[in-house]
Design a protein around this motif. Sequence first.
Motif, PDB file in Angstrom:
ATOM      1  N   LEU A  48       0.816  -1.218   0.000  1.00  0.00           N
ATOM      2  CA  LEU A  48       0.000   0.000   0.000  1.00  0.00           C
ATOM      3  C   LEU A  48       0.849   1.268   0.000  1.00  0.00           C
ATOM      4  CD1 LEU A  48      -2.835  -0.903   2.540  1.00  0.00           C
ATOM      5  CD2 LEU A  48      -3.098  -0.476   0.094  1.00  0.00           C
ATOM      6  N   LEU A  49       1.930   1.244   0.768  1.00  0.00           N
ATOM      7  CA  LEU A  49       2.719   2.459   0.936  1.00  0.00           C
ATOM      8  C   LEU A  49       3.890   2.596  -0.038  1.00  0.00           C
ATOM      9  CD1 LEU A  49       2.835   2.519   4.842  1.00  0.00           C
ATOM     10  CD2 LEU A  49       1.343   3.849   3.323  1.00  0.00           C
ATOM     11  N   TYR A  50       4.462   1.475  -0.488  1.00  0.00           N
ATOM     12  CA  TYR A  50       5.726   1.550  -1.230  1.00  0.00           C
ATOM     13  C   TYR A  50       5.743   0.767  -2.531  1.00  0.00           C
ATOM     14  CZ  TYR A  50       7.101   3.315   3.309  1.00  0.00           C
ATOM     15  OH  TYR A  50       7.163   4.037   4.470  1.00  0.00           O
ATOM     16  N   ASP A  53       7.881   2.261  -5.183  1.00  0.00           N
ATOM     17  CA  ASP A  53       9.296   2.418  -4.879  1.00  0.00           C
ATOM     18  C   ASP A  53      10.033   1.227  -5.501  1.00  0.00           C
ATOM     19  OD1 ASP A  53      11.859   2.124  -3.699  1.00  0.00           O
ATOM     20  OD2 ASP A  53      11.223   3.215  -1.925  1.00  0.00           O
ATOM     21  N   PRO A  54      10.887   1.455  -6.488  1.00  0.00           N
ATOM     22  CA  PRO A  54      11.497   0.335  -7.200  1.00  0.00           C
ATOM     23  C   PRO A  54      12.659  -0.339  -6.467  1.00  0.00           C
ATOM     24  CG  PRO A  54      12.332   2.384  -8.075  1.00  0.00           C
ATOM     25  CD  PRO A  54      11.289   2.749  -7.047  1.00  0.00           C
ATOM     26  N   GLY A  55      13.091   0.202  -5.356  1.00  0.00           N
ATOM     27  CA  GLY A  55      14.256  -0.330  -4.663  1.00  0.00           C
ATOM     28  C   GLY A  55      14.014  -1.664  -3.987  1.00  0.00           C
ATOM     29  N   ASP A 103       4.861  -6.440 -10.674  1.00  0.00           N
ATOM     30  CA  ASP A 103       4.084  -5.197 -10.594  1.00  0.00           C
ATOM     31  C   ASP A 103       4.313  -4.445  -9.284  1.00  0.00           C
ATOM     32  OD1 ASP A 103       2.726  -6.907  -8.913  1.00  0.00           O
ATOM     33  OD2 ASP A 103       0.750  -6.555  -9.803  1.00  0.00           O
ATOM     34  N   GLY A 104       5.315  -4.846  -8.503  1.00  0.00           N
ATOM     35  CA  GLY A 104       5.679  -4.110  -7.299  1.00  0.00           C
ATOM     36  C   GLY A 104       5.052  -4.605  -6.021  1.00  0.00           C
TER      37      GLY A 104
END
Length: 119
Positions: A48-50, A53-55, A103-104
């Motif tokens: 939900l939060l990150y 963020d690709p890291g 997809d993260g």
Amino acid sequence: MRITYHGTPRAWYERLDPAQPYVPADFEREGFIHCTDGREAVSIILTLLYRDDPGEWVVLYIDKEKVQAPIKYEDPAGIYPHIYGPLNRDAIAAVAPIGRSPDGVFLMPPELENLQAMG
């Protein structure tokens, strides 16, 4: 052992001095460390939060019985503890990378017992 989880960018965690207590990047601004009880819940919250963020991220497995700073549950469900102070390193039972789908979406971290068996 009663485990709670804290996700953090791998780069942040690795740049910290391991001889010092752990604090997240936003600790000075927020005054506490966000945690989540439950492996599934930590993957949901990180997504939900990150998600964008690709890291690479890691999950700290924190033994609440060893945490020296005050722990407070301030959510109605009682699954999101806040640690009000730096985290003493001996309370970190394990640190593991958390997988992600293409997809993260953050995957559920492995059980602590499985980490101990691997290493």
